[in-house]
Motif scaffolding. Sequence first.
Motif, mmCIF file in Angstrom:
data_model
loop_
_atom_site.group_PDB
_atom_site.id
_atom_site.type_symbol
_atom_site.label_atom_id
_atom_site.label_comp_id
_atom_site.label_asym_id
_atom_site.label_seq_id
_atom_site.Cartn_x
_atom_site.Cartn_y
_atom_site.Cartn_z
ATOM 1 N N LEU A 17 11.790 3.593 -20.960
ATOM 2 C CA LEU A 17 12.317 4.338 -22.094
ATOM 3 C C LEU A 17 11.780 5.757 -22.047
ATOM 4 N N HIS A 18 12.701 6.697 -21.931
ATOM 5 C CA HIS A 18 12.320 8.104 -21.885
ATOM 6 C C HIS A 18 12.580 8.736 -23.245
ATOM 7 N N GLY A 19 11.576 9.450 -23.745
ATOM 8 C CA GLY A 19 11.735 10.103 -25.039
ATOM 9 C C GLY A 19 11.348 11.566 -24.978
ATOM 10 N N SER A 20 11.338 12.178 -26.122
ATOM 11 C CA SER A 20 11.109 13.620 -26.193
ATOM 12 C C SER A 20 9.690 14.007 -25.791
ATOM 13 N N LYS A 21 8.787 13.034 -25.751
ATOM 14 C CA LYS A 21 7.401 13.357 -25.408
ATOM 15 C C LYS A 21 6.850 12.562 -24.231
ATOM 16 N N GLY A 22 7.717 11.882 -23.494
ATOM 17 C CA GLY A 22 7.209 11.142 -22.343
ATOM 18 C C GLY A 22 8.026 9.905 -22.056
ATOM 19 N N LEU A 23 7.436 9.013 -21.295
ATOM 20 C CA LEU A 23 8.161 7.836 -20.824
ATOM 21 C C LEU A 23 7.273 6.598 -20.913
ATOM 22 N N LEU A 24 7.905 5.474 -21.225
ATOM 23 C CA LEU A 24 7.212 4.184 -21.175
ATOM 24 C C LEU A 24 7.878 3.342 -20.099
ATOM 25 N N ARG A 25 7.064 2.724 -19.268
ATOM 26 C CA ARG A 25 7.610 1.935 -18.175
ATOM 27 C C ARG A 25 7.007 0.544 -18.163
ATOM 28 N N ALA A 26 7.855 -0.463 -18.308
ATOM 29 C CA ALA A 26 7.411 -1.853 -18.194
ATOM 30 C C ALA A 26 7.925 -2.378 -16.855
ATOM 31 N N ASP A 27 7.025 -2.462 -15.919
ATOM 32 C CA ASP A 27 7.393 -2.892 -14.574
ATOM 33 C C ASP A 27 7.357 -4.418 -14.485
ATOM 34 N N ASN A 28 7.687 -4.942 -13.334
ATOM 35 C CA ASN A 28 7.616 -6.386 -13.151
ATOM 36 C C ASN A 28 6.183 -6.893 -13.263
ATOM 37 N N THR A 29 6.053 -8.194 -13.533
ATOM 38 C CA THR A 29 4.735 -8.806 -13.702
ATOM 39 C C THR A 29 4.586 -9.949 -12.717
ATOM 40 N N PRO A 30 4.092 -9.655 -11.526
ATOM 41 C CA PRO A 30 3.971 -10.729 -10.531
ATOM 42 C C PRO A 30 2.905 -11.734 -10.942
ATOM 43 N N ASP A 31 3.005 -12.936 -10.408
ATOM 44 C CA ASP A 31 2.045 -14.007 -10.681
ATOM 45 C C ASP A 31 0.632 -13.579 -10.351
ATOM 46 N N THR A 32 0.499 -12.860 -9.255
ATOM 47 C CA THR A 32 -0.828 -12.477 -8.799
ATOM 48 C C THR A 32 -0.772 -11.033 -8.349
ATOM 49 N N GLN A 33 -1.903 -10.344 -8.540
ATOM 50 C CA GLN A 33 -1.962 -8.955 -8.108
ATOM 51 C C GLN A 33 -2.753 -8.815 -6.809
ATOM 52 N N VAL A 34 -3.038 -9.940 -6.184
ATOM 53 C CA VAL A 34 -3.784 -9.881 -4.928
ATOM 54 C C VAL A 34 -2.935 -9.177 -3.865
ATOM 55 N N GLU A 35 -3.568 -8.260 -3.166
ATOM 56 C CA GLU A 35 -2.881 -7.549 -2.090
ATOM 57 C C GLU A 35 -3.467 -7.946 -0.745
ATOM 58 N N HIS A 36 -2.586 -8.001 0.242
ATOM 59 C CA HIS A 36 -3.025 -8.238 1.609
ATOM 60 C C HIS A 36 -2.742 -6.978 2.407
ATOM 61 N N TRP A 37 -3.808 -6.390 2.948
ATOM 62 C CA TRP A 37 -3.657 -5.189 3.769
ATOM 63 C C TRP A 37 -3.802 -5.587 5.227
ATOM 64 N N GLY A 38 -2.740 -5.408 5.983
ATOM 65 C CA GLY A 38 -2.800 -5.735 7.402
ATOM 66 C C GLY A 38 -2.082 -4.668 8.197
ATOM 67 N N ASP A 39 -1.934 -4.907 9.472
ATOM 68 C CA ASP A 39 -1.367 -3.822 10.285
ATOM 69 C C ASP A 39 0.117 -3.593 10.003
ATOM 70 N N GLU A 40 0.751 -4.527 9.306
ATOM 71 C CA GLU A 40 2.171 -4.333 8.993
ATOM 72 C C GLU A 40 2.417 -3.782 7.597
ATOM 73 N N GLY A 41 1.356 -3.482 6.875
ATOM 74 C CA GLY A 41 1.550 -2.907 5.550
ATOM 75 C C GLY A 41 0.621 -3.519 4.527
ATOM 76 N N CYS A 42 0.699 -3.006 3.323
ATOM 77 C CA CYS A 42 -0.054 -3.538 2.192
ATOM 78 C C CYS A 42 0.932 -4.348 1.361
ATOM 79 N N VAL A 43 0.676 -5.641 1.261
ATOM 80 C CA VAL A 43 1.650 -6.560 0.678
ATOM 81 C C VAL A 43 1.117 -7.170 -0.605
ATOM 82 N N ARG A 44 1.934 -7.128 -1.651
ATOM 83 C CA ARG A 44 1.579 -7.910 -2.834
ATOM 84 C C ARG A 44 2.757 -8.820 -3.184
ATOM 85 N N ALA A 45 2.512 -9.700 -4.137
ATOM 86 C CA ALA A 45 3.515 -10.717 -4.458
ATOM 87 C C ALA A 45 4.780 -10.094 -5.016
ATOM 88 N N THR A 46 5.906 -10.724 -4.772
ATOM 89 C CA THR A 46 7.160 -10.355 -5.426
ATOM 90 C C THR A 46 7.073 -10.745 -6.903
#
Lengths: 328, 328, 328, 328
Positions: free
Chosen positions: C240-269
């Motif tokens: 939601l964009h308004g006259s003084k800024g923006l609010l963003r509700a992004d997706n909420t994955p089950d887990t926020q654990v990230e895996h960093w490997g040679d093919e990229g930094c991966v987190r859950a869908t």
Amino acid sequence: MYKVAIFGAGRMGHVRAKSIAMHKKTAIAGIVESHQQYAENFADSYGVNILTAEQVMSDESIRAVCICSVTDTHADLVEMAARHGKAIFCEQPIDLNPERITRCLEVVREHDVPFLVGYYRRYDPQFRTLCEQFESGQIGVAESLTIISREPSLPTLEYIRNSGGLFKSMSLRDLDMARYILDDEPVSVSAHGSALISQNIADEGDVDTAVIVLTFRSGAIATIINSRRSGYGYDQRIELHGSKGLLRADNTPDTQVEHWGDEGCVRATPQFEFYDRYQRAFQLEWQHFVDVLGGMSIPQCMGDDGLRALQLADAAKKSLETGQTILL
Amino acid sequence: MYKVAIFGAGRMGHVRAKSIAMHKKTAIAGIVESHQQYAENFADSYGVNILTAEQVMSDESIRAVCICSVTDTHADLVEMAARHGKAIFCEQPIDLNPERITRCLEVVREHDVPFLVGYYRRYDPQFRTLCEQFESGQIGVAESLTIISREPSLPTLEYIRNSGGLFKSMSLRDLDMARYILDDEPVSVSAHGSALISQNIADEGDVDTAVIVLTFRSGAIATIINSRRSGYGYDQRIELHGSKGLLRADNTPDTQVEHWGDEGCVRATPQFEFYDRYQRAFQLEWQHFVDVLGGMSIPQCMGDDGLRALQLADAAKKSLETGQTILL
Amino acid sequence: MYKVAIFGAGRMGHVRAKSIAMHKKTAIAGIVESHQQYAENFADSYGVNILTAEQVMSDESIRAVCICSVTDTHADLVEMAARHGKAIFCEQPIDLNPERITRCLEVVREHDVPFLVGYYRRYDPQFRTLCEQFESGQIGVAESLTIISREPSLPTLEYIRNSGGLFKSMSLRDLDMARYILDDEPVSVSAHGSALISQNIADEGDVDTAVIVLTFRSGAIATIINSRRSGYGYDQRIELHGSKGLLRADNTPDTQVEHWGDEGCVRATPQFEFYDRYQRAFQLEWQHFVDVLGGMSIPQCMGDDGLRALQLADAAKKSLETGQTILL
Amino acid sequence: MYKVAIFGAGRMGHVRAKSIAMHKKTAIAGIVESHQQYAENFADSYGVNILTAEQVMSDESIRAVCICSVTDTHADLVEMAARHGKAIFCEQPIDLNPERITRCLEVVREHDVPFLVGYYRRYDPQFRTLCEQFESGQIGVAESLTIISREPSLPTLEYIRNSGGLFKSMSLRDLDMARYILDDEPVSVSAHGSALISQNIADEGDVDTAVIVLTFRSGAIATIINSRRSGYGYDQRIELHGSKGLLRADNTPDTQVEHWGDEGCVRATPQFEFYDRYQRAFQLEWQHFVDVLGGMSIPQCMGDDGLRALQLADAAKKSLETGQTILL
């Protein structure tokens, strides 16, 4: 336009050459390099002449030297340049032996020439921002600093053999950052390490995975976490916790584009090349040196900083060997 | 070294001057600008002469022109330059009138000179990465494209009056990106808008908040979300959803340092200055033009692209006025 | 303890059963379901009896009905329950026909029973937080709302055939959210869509990829971006964009654990199951219904909201068919 | 339905009571608490009776005890419960004295009752996911573990006085996690600490800011970074670096909604309440205990784990006092 002679046509020589060539106020005066092929390639790349150290020193049009040769030549070259009145930019470490550094710095002081040691991370925009926010009081008094610093992949065995070990070749830069960020001196050093990645490193009596803990005069505690091989890029992160909050400088990938697919949400790893990661820092550091040459600024990272970092690396080594916290 | 004359000493003139001056293979040949003060400031800044259009055209040492003057001069200058055999870099839009663009492009074609229109976003590394990942098949066939594009703060009233309206001055670049990314042509345009930010904009009969929906031949749907004032920086994001996933190019703040305190975890807003946001794109775009000059590359964004974007902006305006989806 | 009879042992019946069983103040009174096998499985799962509608209506100990049966039974059941004085929780849509809804709501009003329509997204903690921050004035006046809503994977063909089409079965919930968040009524609807994912959907004359643009009385513009199949989970985002800024509700994955490997930094869908994504919303919605039963609260989403969403979906369909923006 | 008696009506007593009451297979049998007011409040809250230890032990219908009383009562209660054949859930630490723990565990073993120590972080879904990805081989062999664990705000002075110090009351849980994640035993412990936050803590001879480094048999190094007061919420993060990459479990804020305004992009801090942060872990841990009671599972965190964590905390204290790395 300041003419700058470069000593050493290795990796750092090329890194510095780019900054010198790109800067409007500096030009490469020539390359000093004993390895003929390296020297010629370098000279071709930048369209400059191969010089001897003597030619550089006696050429009054050359304002500064940029010393990027192997570590055990640094101190002699610094002294020679100081005696000839050249401004000096010297890669760290100045030497692997603290006493040698001390004598060298006396010569520099005696001849009163501008002198800057190349701790380029101090100029990284991410880390600069962290420092500025800290200095502006956003998190109050510093309590705990965490530096995670992992190289993307193992260096060559030859490099490892000549490096003086993990602490003097890699942790050195993190030790400098800890002092720089906290603007304080450690009173103790404790180091822990293992050789988990490479049998060659173990055979050299060196470690590839390490943790160093520094306690500062203020009581603040800094933790440095190092590895010779991350496997996912050049991992360079700093966190500073203070009495009113925390500042976190995370990695800066080349691109923030994410790919969402059935196997996960993927974004780029940190850059693998240290030059990509610190490209901007190298430019800003060189700008600072140009400001020093122009009398607009005094060196932010002087010889004593170089000495101090080396002493801390030495203490870390001693701590690892003795299993004791080393009091400074 | 290619000598390039710049027309127009306004904002874009300065942006392009930086790229030309920084590039090793190009130099600024002079500035053509009717506003005396602007011309002098520009000439001083870059150490170049003030020229007339005639001087530029008759000087055979000048290889190219960079047209950054006000929009209604573009087409005439392009034709003049084409007739004199100059390579042409022209800011978008070429003109606000599609017919005028068409006639102009005929002249360019007739004289067969290199011609590049300045849709710089095509060269932005973030968006490039998104395009490359799409082209490599990572998300399969394109289904839905979302472009969010908001300027940081209101332009001047004078700018708005001369801009041709939101669609022709701002959405234009997003319309080009939609065609570029999808590599396809829209078959319909539907536009919606309101004047919520400024009464001046309403008084001009223009809008400051808008949504444009394009349906492409493939059936893919592109949505462009625009605002003249974000309040939090230059908001430039693109998402592409395909049959096998999604690519998301989010904003790229100057720094990724976060401050965690009792009021929240805070990181930097997107940059406020469009030059900061697209600095790298400007450089890469200029590199592309240099490649075109050197015969190493053919123009990636030609006159027809410029015409097409303008036609789409015109259709968007018509859709907004009639409440109908415009078939193309 | 309120006894609640459930109508319909399908997906939503099970979703609601969990909320009713978990809540300390409610219990499942029984299941009404014509499909014998479904009814028995349901009865076994929750240890309850299979009832007829008549048994439910005549049992005075049953305080409320939860109507989760197929859409074309909703209106009749609502009227029957209202006539028997039951409190009513009804899945959306109440009916696919606006006139039928209107008549049904008259009966509800006549008998003055508590009535709640199941627009569960209103209760999602993420979206609630966005609403609360908006209501607290953080972004000033609303200007532009973007709802991205994509189902993880294609529903069955049978579902699609009986769904009333994308707009009435899927966009409906987003249309309700747009009205709810902006707390305003749209004055026009414009819809665009393609059948890109499934030939079956095309054969039904339906679309699977769509964009709906709503203009509200305030001039604020809402954009709804829908797809029947994301390929990367249940994509549910609101900005939601308004006259003084923006609010963003992004997706909420089950887990926020990230895996960093040679093919990229991966987190859950994002989660793939709508129940996982909205589990907390279902609980909070049921809590609200219990509060309504207890006289602690008045229904936040009444019949008129259900009617309004359906009318908007109808208008979207008409817009898609005619290529015109529909004025309301 | 298993009846469970709770000992201790303090913070953890309430935490466990919620899990017991919410679980379908367990019920609170009564509360044992010497502080009359606390006991009555607790009994009222959950609608249960106040019991004496003797009543609990002699009531054969009570299957298990949940020991949440002050630490110095744990060992006696555990022994008493074991002698009466009760299954035992005991908060950590079992005692502050390792010898006392050893004797206590002998009694438990002798009577062969189910026994689970409450290291709830092992059940946290974030950390579980990290463990599972590690166990599946995603990052190869473990090399370096980093646990950052900061409480949101200072506990009461009374708590600090009775806590046994930072290492035994706070680091204890992190020490257990290090052993649990690496599935290995440390061979050395080195600890560093300062009292920076509170003079009271300094006066007690305790520290509030600490770093503990553990070296494991495998050579892997674990670093625990602790603070008694973060200032930004309950900071609970774990990173595990291995031979093939890194796993990162970051904080899990209540909401992922971001506010973008002219002062930055702001999202929620980590939760401030430990109950909010670990709510799901408490539920999953209780589920595990129920599985143990039902013979479906064997205890994942037994007495020896509790003893080991305490011994490590003791070693950390000794290291801090002596400035030496303690070999185990």
